[in-house]
Design a protein around this motif. Sequence first.
Motif, PDB file in Angstrom:
ATOM      1  N   ILE A   6       3.422 -35.646 -16.323  1.00 38.63           N
ATOM      2  CA  ILE A   6       4.418 -36.390 -15.558  1.00 38.63           C
ATOM      3  C   ILE A   6       3.696 -37.481 -14.778  1.00 38.63           C
ATOM      4  N   ILE A   7       4.050 -38.727 -15.035  1.00 40.73           N
ATOM      5  CA  ILE A   7       3.521 -39.851 -14.267  1.00 40.73           C
ATOM      6  C   ILE A   7       4.493 -40.131 -13.128  1.00 40.73           C
ATOM      7  N   GLY A   8       4.016 -40.003 -11.908  1.00 38.07           N
ATOM      8  CA  GLY A   8       4.885 -40.151 -10.747  1.00 38.07           C
ATOM      9  C   GLY A   8       5.550 -38.838 -10.396  1.00 38.07           C
ATOM     10  N   ALA A   9       4.739 -37.794 -10.185  1.00 38.93           N
ATOM     11  CA  ALA A   9       5.271 -36.442 -10.044  1.00 38.93           C
ATOM     12  C   ALA A   9       5.595 -36.043  -8.612  1.00 38.93           C
ATOM     13  N   SER A  10       5.328 -36.914  -7.642  1.00 44.32           N
ATOM     14  CA  SER A  10       5.472 -36.494  -6.248  1.00 44.32           C
ATOM     15  C   SER A  10       6.871 -36.675  -5.682  1.00 44.32           C
ATOM     16  N   GLY A  11       7.748 -37.407  -6.396  1.00 39.48           N
ATOM     17  CA  GLY A  11       9.105 -37.643  -5.900  1.00 39.48           C
ATOM     18  C   GLY A  11      10.068 -36.532  -6.263  1.00 39.48           C
ATOM     19  N   TYR A  12      11.343 -36.737  -5.937  1.00 39.19           N
ATOM     20  CA  TYR A  12      12.362 -35.730  -6.229  1.00 39.19           C
ATOM     21  C   TYR A  12      12.510 -35.510  -7.738  1.00 39.19           C
ATOM     22  N   THR A  13      12.517 -36.589  -8.500  1.00 30.94           N
ATOM     23  CA  THR A  13      12.658 -36.466  -9.952  1.00 30.94           C
ATOM     24  C   THR A  13      11.459 -35.744 -10.548  1.00 30.94           C
ATOM     25  N   GLY A  14      10.249 -36.089 -10.101  1.00 33.06           N
ATOM     26  CA  GLY A  14       9.057 -35.401 -10.576  1.00 33.06           C
ATOM     27  C   GLY A  14       9.071 -33.940 -10.216  1.00 33.06           C
ATOM     28  N   GLY A  15       9.489 -33.619  -8.993  1.00 32.37           N
ATOM     29  CA  GLY A  15       9.565 -32.222  -8.580  1.00 32.37           C
ATOM     30  C   GLY A  15      10.556 -31.428  -9.394  1.00 32.37           C
ATOM     31  N   LEU A  31      -0.574 -32.076 -16.699  1.00 29.78           N
ATOM     32  CA  LEU A  31      -0.989 -32.882 -15.559  1.00 29.78           C
ATOM     33  C   LEU A  31       0.219 -33.457 -14.835  1.00 29.78           C
ATOM     34  N   ALA A  32      -0.014 -33.751 -13.554  1.00 32.20           N
ATOM     35  CA  ALA A  32       0.974 -34.405 -12.700  1.00 32.20           C
ATOM     36  C   ALA A  32       0.237 -35.499 -11.942  1.00 32.20           C
ATOM     37  N   THR A  33       0.693 -36.726 -12.032  1.00 35.70           N
ATOM     38  CA  THR A  33      -0.052 -37.823 -11.423  1.00 35.70           C
ATOM     39  C   THR A  33       0.570 -38.296 -10.119  1.00 35.70           C
ATOM     40  N   SER A  34      -0.297 -38.753  -9.238  1.00 40.74           N
ATOM     41  CA  SER A  34       0.092 -39.435  -8.012  1.00 40.74           C
ATOM     42  C   SER A  34      -1.130 -40.183  -7.502  1.00 40.74           C
ATOM     43  N   ARG A  35      -1.021 -41.479  -7.356  1.00 47.14           N
ATOM     44  CA  ARG A  35      -2.166 -42.256  -6.870  1.00 47.14           C
ATOM     45  C   ARG A  35      -2.552 -41.855  -5.452  1.00 47.14           C
ATOM     46  N   SER A  36      -1.563 -41.704  -4.587  1.00 45.52           N
ATOM     47  CA  SER A  36      -1.850 -41.459  -3.171  1.00 45.52           C
ATOM     48  C   SER A  36      -2.217 -40.017  -2.866  1.00 45.52           C
ATOM     49  N   LEU A  37      -1.852 -39.089  -3.766  1.00 39.60           N
ATOM     50  CA  LEU A  37      -2.068 -37.665  -3.487  1.00 39.60           C
ATOM     51  C   LEU A  37      -3.114 -37.039  -4.406  1.00 39.60           C
ATOM     52  N   ALA A  38      -3.836 -37.840  -5.156  1.00 41.63           N
ATOM     53  CA  ALA A  38      -4.815 -37.310  -6.116  1.00 41.63           C
ATOM     54  C   ALA A  38      -5.772 -36.334  -5.428  1.00 41.63           C
ATOM     55  N   GLY A  39      -5.926 -35.168  -6.053  1.00 40.69           N
ATOM     56  CA  GLY A  39      -6.804 -34.134  -5.527  1.00 40.69           C
ATOM     57  C   GLY A  39      -6.090 -33.071  -4.717  1.00 40.69           C
ATOM     58  N   LYS A  40      -4.881 -33.352  -4.280  1.00 42.11           N
ATOM     59  CA  LYS A  40      -4.125 -32.377  -3.493  1.00 42.11           C
ATOM     60  C   LYS A  40      -3.293 -31.479  -4.410  1.00 42.11           C
ATOM     61  N   PRO A  41      -3.091 -30.210  -4.027  1.00 41.16           N
ATOM     62  CA  PRO A  41      -2.246 -29.333  -4.842  1.00 41.16           C
ATOM     63  C   PRO A  41      -0.822 -29.861  -4.944  1.00 41.16           C
ATOM     64  N   VAL A  42      -0.252 -29.771  -6.131  1.00 39.29           N
ATOM     65  CA  VAL A  42       1.128 -30.204  -6.320  1.00 39.29           C
ATOM     66  C   VAL A  42       2.064 -29.427  -5.401  1.00 39.29           C
ATOM     67  N   ALA A  43       1.781 -28.143  -5.222  1.00 36.52           N
ATOM     68  CA  ALA A  43       2.643 -27.307  -4.385  1.00 36.52           C
ATOM     69  C   ALA A  43       2.567 -27.667  -2.908  1.00 36.52           C
ATOM     70  N   LEU A  53       2.768 -22.852  -9.785  1.00 36.01           N
ATOM     71  CA  LEU A  53       2.043 -23.958 -10.378  1.00 36.01           C
ATOM     72  C   LEU A  53       0.735 -24.181  -9.635  1.00 36.01           C
ATOM     73  N   GLY A  54      -0.365 -24.162 -10.388  1.00 35.56           N
ATOM     74  CA  GLY A  54      -1.674 -24.354  -9.779  1.00 35.56           C
ATOM     75  C   GLY A  54      -2.245 -25.741  -9.962  1.00 35.56           C
ATOM     76  N   LEU A  55      -1.460 -26.671 -10.502  1.00 33.17           N
ATOM     77  CA  LEU A  55      -1.961 -28.024 -10.754  1.00 33.17           C
ATOM     78  C   LEU A  55      -2.277 -28.759  -9.462  1.00 33.17           C
ATOM     79  N   LYS A  56      -3.235 -29.673  -9.556  1.00 32.93           N
ATOM     80  CA  LYS A  56      -3.483 -30.649  -8.515  1.00 32.93           C
ATOM     81  C   LYS A  56      -3.108 -32.027  -9.038  1.00 32.93           C
ATOM     82  N   TYR A  57      -2.671 -32.875  -8.124  1.00 35.38           N
ATOM     83  CA  TYR A  57      -2.361 -34.238  -8.528  1.00 35.38           C
ATOM     84  C   TYR A  57      -3.616 -34.931  -9.047  1.00 35.38           C
ATOM     85  N   ALA A  75       8.117 -41.167 -14.468  1.00 36.58           N
ATOM     86  CA  ALA A  75       9.069 -41.118 -13.355  1.00 36.58           C
ATOM     87  C   ALA A  75       8.590 -42.050 -12.246  1.00 36.58           C
ATOM     88  N   VAL A  76       8.605 -43.335 -12.534  1.00 35.45           N
ATOM     89  CA  VAL A  76       8.126 -44.352 -11.600  1.00 35.45           C
ATOM     90  C   VAL A  76       9.231 -45.381 -11.380  1.00 35.45           C
TER      91      VAL A  76
END
Length: 337
Positions: A6-15, A31-43, A53-57, A75-76
Motif C-alpha cells: 500500500i502506497i500511502g498507508a497512513s491515512g483512513y483509506t490506507g488503514g 509493505l506499507a509506505t509513508s514518507r513521514s512515518l518511515a521506520g515507525k510501526p504501522v500500529a 500487524l507487525g509491519l513498519k512503515y 492511496a495518495v
Amino acid sequence: MIKAGIIGASGYTGGELLRLLVNHPDVELELATSRSLAGKPVASTHRHLEGFLGLKYENPEPEEIRERCDVVFVAVPHGTAMNYVPQLLDGSTKVVDLSADYRLETSVFEKVYGIKHIDPRNTVYGLVELHPEAAKEDLVANPGCFPTGANLAAAPLAAAGLIDVAVFDSKTGISGAGIAPSETSHYPNLAENIIPYKLTAHRHRAEIFQELNRLDPNLRNISFTPHVIPTVRGILTTAHLFTKEPLSTGDVQALYEEFYRDRPFVRLPGGVPSLAAVRGSNFCDIGFEADKENNRVVVLSAIDNLVKGASGQAVQNMNLMFGMKEIRGLWLPAAAP
C-alpha cells in the motif's frame, strides 16, 4: 499467497485497506509506505491493528515496491498517483489506484482537476457492478465514494433509458475529508450541523456523468450536491430521478432486481436504507419509491464511504484481477449498532 503493498498507508483509506487485507485468506501484507512515518510501526498510527500487524512503515523506491509486490494499492492524493503508476506496471504487478488520476478521460481530468496528466492511458473504471471487465486489467481506477453511491442508485434506470433528469443529494461522514483536520472537521463546527459545499461544481460530478452517460448517451441533465454530516462513516445519497414515463414502485423493483441479480454487494432490503446497516461493510443498500404524479423515482443508496466507497471496493477489484470471487475476504456483515 498474493503479496500486497500500500502506497500511502497512513491515512483512513490506507488503514481500512490494512484492516481488510490483514485477514484476507489469500493475501500477505508485504509493505506499507509513508514518507513521514518511515521506520515507525504501522500500529502506532492505526491503533485498531495492534496485535494484528507487525509491519513498519517504509519509503522504498517504486522499483523495489514492484519487485516485492504482486499487487499495489495506491492511496495518495490526486495528481500524485500518476508519478508512481507507470513505474509499478511491469506486466506482472497489478495496481489498484484509489486516487482520481485514472478515473476520467485525460482531457476531462485536466479540466476538472486543473492538473496536466503525465501518464494518459485507457483505464477501466473499477465500479465492479458496472465494469466486470476490470477482472482482465493490470491497472484499475477505483471509483470515488460519492459516484459509487450515486451511480449504483441510478444505473438500472439509466441503462433502461428511462431517466430524463437526475438530481443527486449526498450526505457524507467526515472521514471522507481525510485524516488531516480542517475547519469543517473541527468538532464545534460540525456537531449538530450539516455543511453543504461545492453546490454545483464538485469534482465527483464528472464521474457520475461519465458512467450514467455511458449507460445512456442521451442522459446529460445530471446535478450533484454534497453535504457533510456529523457522523464518522457513511454516505446516504438521495437521487431524484425524473423519468420519461410514469413508473410504479413495482416497476422499479423489478428493474432493480434484474439489474443487480448477480451482484452480491448490492442489496435491496426494502424501505429506507440505513447507514448503520452498512457500516464497516462492502454493501450498498438501495431503496426507492415511485412518484407517478411527477414522473419521479426517489432512490436512496447507503454505503460506507471507507469500504464500498474506497478500500473495500479496491479489494473487490483485486479479487477479480486475480481470478477470485469478488466476495473473497469481504463477505462480512456491518458493525451494528
